[in-house]
Design a protein around this motif. Structure first.
Motif, PDB file in Angstrom:
ATOM      1  N   THR A  51      12.401  77.524  25.142  1.00  0.00           N
ATOM      2  CA  THR A  51      12.943  78.712  24.726  1.00  0.00           C
ATOM      3  C   THR A  51      13.986  78.294  23.721  1.00  0.00           C
ATOM      4  O   THR A  51      14.598  77.068  23.702  1.00  0.00           O
ATOM      5  CB  THR A  51      13.360  79.474  25.991  1.00  0.00           C
ATOM      6  OG1 THR A  51      13.902  80.727  25.444  1.00  0.00           O
ATOM      7  CG2 THR A  51      14.485  78.778  26.800  1.00  0.00           C
ATOM      8  N   GLY A  52      14.719  79.110  23.123  1.00  0.00           N
ATOM      9  CA  GLY A  52      16.220  79.110  22.400  1.00  0.00           C
ATOM     10  C   GLY A  52      16.241  77.897  21.463  1.00  0.00           C
ATOM     11  O   GLY A  52      14.962  78.032  20.571  1.00  0.00           O
ATOM     12  N   VAL A  53      16.840  76.891  21.534  1.00  0.00           N
ATOM     13  CA  VAL A  53      17.083  75.780  20.533  1.00  0.00           C
ATOM     14  C   VAL A  53      15.427  75.116  20.691  1.00  0.00           C
ATOM     15  O   VAL A  53      15.251  74.701  19.363  1.00  0.00           O
ATOM     16  CB  VAL A  53      18.000  74.751  21.036  1.00  0.00           C
ATOM     17  CG1 VAL A  53      18.139  73.917  20.146  1.00  0.00           C
ATOM     18  CG2 VAL A  53      19.478  75.472  21.091  1.00  0.00           C
ATOM     19  N   LEU A  54      15.024  74.647  21.548  1.00  0.00           N
ATOM     20  CA  LEU A  54      13.522  74.091  21.525  1.00  0.00           C
ATOM     21  C   LEU A  54      12.818  74.866  20.826  1.00  0.00           C
ATOM     22  O   LEU A  54      11.985  74.185  19.858  1.00  0.00           O
ATOM     23  CB  LEU A  54      13.166  73.997  22.970  1.00  0.00           C
ATOM     24  CG  LEU A  54      11.936  72.890  23.260  1.00  0.00           C
ATOM     25  CD1 LEU A  54      11.951  72.478  24.576  1.00  0.00           C
ATOM     26  CD2 LEU A  54      10.808  73.774  22.681  1.00  0.00           C
ATOM     27  N   ALA A  55      12.617  75.994  20.886  1.00  0.00           N
ATOM     28  CA  ALA A  55      11.782  77.128  20.284  1.00  0.00           C
ATOM     29  C   ALA A  55      12.070  76.989  18.631  1.00  0.00           C
ATOM     30  O   ALA A  55      11.217  77.092  18.002  1.00  0.00           O
ATOM     31  CB  ALA A  55      11.715  78.376  20.904  1.00  0.00           C
ATOM     32  N   LYS A  56      13.287  77.224  18.468  1.00  0.00           N
ATOM     33  CA  LYS A  56      13.593  77.295  17.023  1.00  0.00           C
ATOM     34  C   LYS A  56      13.421  75.945  16.214  1.00  0.00           C
ATOM     35  O   LYS A  56      12.868  75.634  15.311  1.00  0.00           O
ATOM     36  CB  LYS A  56      15.062  77.650  16.693  1.00  0.00           C
ATOM     37  CG  LYS A  56      15.670  77.488  15.434  1.00  0.00           C
ATOM     38  CD  LYS A  56      14.967  78.804  14.861  1.00  0.00           C
ATOM     39  CE  LYS A  56      15.994  79.145  13.407  1.00  0.00           C
ATOM     40  NZ  LYS A  56      15.571  78.107  12.298  1.00  0.00           N
ATOM     41  N   SER A  57      13.460  74.764  16.997  1.00  0.00           N
ATOM     42  CA  SER A  57      13.269  73.486  16.613  1.00  0.00           C
ATOM     43  C   SER A  57      11.819  73.170  16.282  1.00  0.00           C
ATOM     44  O   SER A  57      11.371  72.580  15.430  1.00  0.00           O
ATOM     45  CB  SER A  57      13.728  72.350  17.268  1.00  0.00           C
ATOM     46  OG  SER A  57      15.138  72.328  17.469  1.00  0.00           O
ATOM     47  N   ALA A  58      10.963  73.710  17.301  1.00  0.00           N
ATOM     48  CA  ALA A  58       9.478  73.639  17.175  1.00  0.00           C
ATOM     49  C   ALA A  58       8.793  74.469  16.011  1.00  0.00           C
ATOM     50  O   ALA A  58       7.497  74.417  15.744  1.00  0.00           O
ATOM     51  CB  ALA A  58       8.918  74.197  18.630  1.00  0.00           C
ATOM     52  N   SER A  59       9.654  75.600  15.525  1.00  0.00           N
ATOM     53  CA  SER A  59       9.284  76.320  14.295  1.00  0.00           C
ATOM     54  C   SER A  59       7.931  76.876  14.298  1.00  0.00           C
ATOM     55  O   SER A  59       7.074  76.766  13.390  1.00  0.00           O
ATOM     56  CB  SER A  59       9.429  75.203  12.976  1.00  0.00           C
ATOM     57  OG  SER A  59       9.132  76.106  11.867  1.00  0.00           O
ATOM     58  N   GLY A  60       7.754  77.233  15.443  1.00  0.00           N
ATOM     59  CA  GLY A  60       6.385  78.143  15.650  1.00  0.00           C
ATOM     60  C   GLY A  60       5.252  77.501  16.445  1.00  0.00           C
ATOM     61  O   GLY A  60       4.248  77.973  16.762  1.00  0.00           O
ATOM     62  N   GLY A  61       5.514  76.262  16.678  1.00  0.00           N
ATOM     63  CA  GLY A  61       4.712  75.012  17.544  1.00  0.00           C
ATOM     64  C   GLY A  61       4.474  75.749  18.651  1.00  0.00           C
ATOM     65  O   GLY A  61       3.378  75.243  19.459  1.00  0.00           O
ATOM     66  N   LEU A  62       5.392  76.340  19.549  1.00  0.00           N
ATOM     67  CA  LEU A  62       5.211  76.766  20.799  1.00  0.00           C
ATOM     68  C   LEU A  62       3.990  77.426  21.067  1.00  0.00           C
ATOM     69  O   LEU A  62       3.316  77.763  22.110  1.00  0.00           O
ATOM     70  CB  LEU A  62       6.469  77.708  21.340  1.00  0.00           C
ATOM     71  CG  LEU A  62       7.779  76.619  21.925  1.00  0.00           C
ATOM     72  CD1 LEU A  62       8.641  77.484  22.231  1.00  0.00           C
ATOM     73  CD2 LEU A  62       7.165  75.762  22.764  1.00  0.00           C
ATOM     74  N   GLU A  63       3.763  78.390  19.889  1.00  0.00           N
ATOM     75  CA  GLU A  63       2.478  79.312  20.260  1.00  0.00           C
ATOM     76  C   GLU A  63       1.058  78.643  19.920  1.00  0.00           C
ATOM     77  O   GLU A  63      -0.010  79.255  20.320  1.00  0.00           O
ATOM     78  CB  GLU A  63       2.564  80.185  19.022  1.00  0.00           C
ATOM     79  CG  GLU A  63       3.899  81.085  18.825  1.00  0.00           C
ATOM     80  CD  GLU A  63       4.297  81.754  20.190  1.00  0.00           C
ATOM     81  OE1 GLU A  63       3.651  82.448  20.710  1.00  0.00           O
ATOM     82  OE2 GLU A  63       5.355  81.645  20.759  1.00  0.00           O
ATOM     83  N   HIS A  64       1.237  77.344  19.776  1.00  0.00           N
ATOM     84  CA  HIS A  64       0.123  76.528  19.440  1.00  0.00           C
ATOM     85  C   HIS A  64      -0.383  75.615  20.504  1.00  0.00           C
ATOM     86  O   HIS A  64      -1.363  74.950  20.643  1.00  0.00           O
ATOM     87  CB  HIS A  64      -0.216  76.052  18.034  1.00  0.00           C
ATOM     88  CG  HIS A  64      -0.030  77.006  17.251  1.00  0.00           C
ATOM     89  ND1 HIS A  64      -0.961  78.156  16.725  1.00  0.00           N
ATOM     90  CD2 HIS A  64       1.039  77.452  16.339  1.00  0.00           C
ATOM     91  CE1 HIS A  64      -0.486  78.833  15.807  1.00  0.00           C
ATOM     92  NE2 HIS A  64       0.768  78.668  15.703  1.00  0.00           N
ATOM     93  N   VAL A  65       0.556  74.889  21.213  1.00  0.00           N
ATOM     94  CA  VAL A  65       0.716  73.916  21.975  1.00  0.00           C
ATOM     95  C   VAL A  65       1.074  74.176  23.573  1.00  0.00           C
ATOM     96  O   VAL A  65       2.468  74.457  23.561  1.00  0.00           O
ATOM     97  CB  VAL A  65       1.275  72.603  21.680  1.00  0.00           C
ATOM     98  CG1 VAL A  65       0.944  71.599  22.471  1.00  0.00           C
ATOM     99  CG2 VAL A  65       0.971  72.363  20.289  1.00  0.00           C
TER     100      VAL A  65
END
Length: 274
Positions: free
Chosen positions: A161-175
């Motif tokens: 969430t938060g900083v991690l999600a921003k750094s992932a730049s949308g990658g959380l939705e795919h992995v």
């Protein structure tokens, strides 16, 4: 402190249904809720809105960002945005966070288990990597290489969430993340299912790009400085290393992840074709 009235000016943005976005005069802080994912910034929010598996709770957007979402996504928004000023989002995110006028609250995505992994794609395991910027960058790279899941521990790991999600730049939705209590026990369980467990460490006995790799495989990365913990090493079938030809021999863990995933996915692809 109460919010300043918005007076009579109405938001120009409207949902495709014709209903105007609404304002919430009292933004709610939700830090610390383990069942809530906070996403902000264009790529994390836009990818979440595209993801049919993501349950959405609340979307805050400035007028311009709401209009851009509607135009660029090319589909009706699945949740009605609350039209707010940028400072209202500022109060909900970390200091200096670049939210680009978008803030989304959502439920965590479904998590796989060792038994539900297909083994047809590389699995990545993180051994107590705690920096959310590094983990976010790793998630983005993992999404680019088609990683099936990322295994992290419930403790000593940043929340998705938060900083991690921003750094992932949308990658959380795919992995998807697989949060486990004990990484060693999980590696043992994967070994029993036939997974080849490859650790990455500067003291590895073989160069990663020269190792004989096959599917199913899980690549295990250790934290910067400490590397792989001893118990984690003992649960790996082999330890590989990256040999750097230049003057600097060590890499940031997110950079090492990118190079390692390239080597591993290339090797297992060749094994499948062979």
């Amino acid at each position: 402190m109460s919010e300043r009235p918005f007076h009579s000016r109405k938001p120009r943005f409207q949902r495709p249904s014709g209903k105007p976005g609404r304002r919430d005069h009292q933004p709610r802080r939700t830090f610390g809720d383990p069942d809530l994912v906070i996403l902000y910034g264009w790529h994390p929010v836009a990818e979440a809105l595209r993801n049919g598996k993501r349950t959405l709770r609340r979307l805050l957007a400035t007028e311009n960002s709401a209009r851009r979402l509607s135009e660029e996504l090319g589909m009706p928004l699945s949740i009605e945005p609350e039209i707010v000023r940028p400072d209202e989002i500022n109060r909900l995110v970390e200091a200096d966070a670049v939210h680009q006028g978008l803030y989304l609250e959502a439920d965590p995505l479904p998590s796989p288990t060792p038994d539900t992994l297909s083994g047809k794609r590389v699995v990545l395991a993180l051994d107590q990597i705690t920096d959310p910027h590094n983990v976010g960058a790793i998630v983005r790279t993992a999404a680019a290489f088609g990683v099936e899941a990322i295994i992290t521990t419930a403790r000593h790991s940043p929340a998705a969430t938060g900083v991690l999600a921003k750094s992932a730049s949308g990658g959380l939705e795919h992995v998807p993340f697989m949060i486990v209590r004990n990484l060693a026990d999980t590696l043992i369980a994967l070994g029993e299912r036939g997974f080849q467990r490859i650790g990455l460490d500067s003291s590895g006995e073989s160069r990663l790009d020269e190792m004989s790799l096959r599917q199913p495989v899980v690549l295990v990365l250790g934290s910067e400085g400490k590397g792989l913990r001893q118990r984690t090493r003992e649960c790996c079938d082999a330890i590989g290393r990256l040999d750097m030809p230049g003057a600097i021999k060590s890499l940031n863990v997110s950079n090492a992840a990118a190079i390692s995933l390239f080597a591993v996915t290339k090797a297992v692809s060749a094994d499948v074709k062979g």
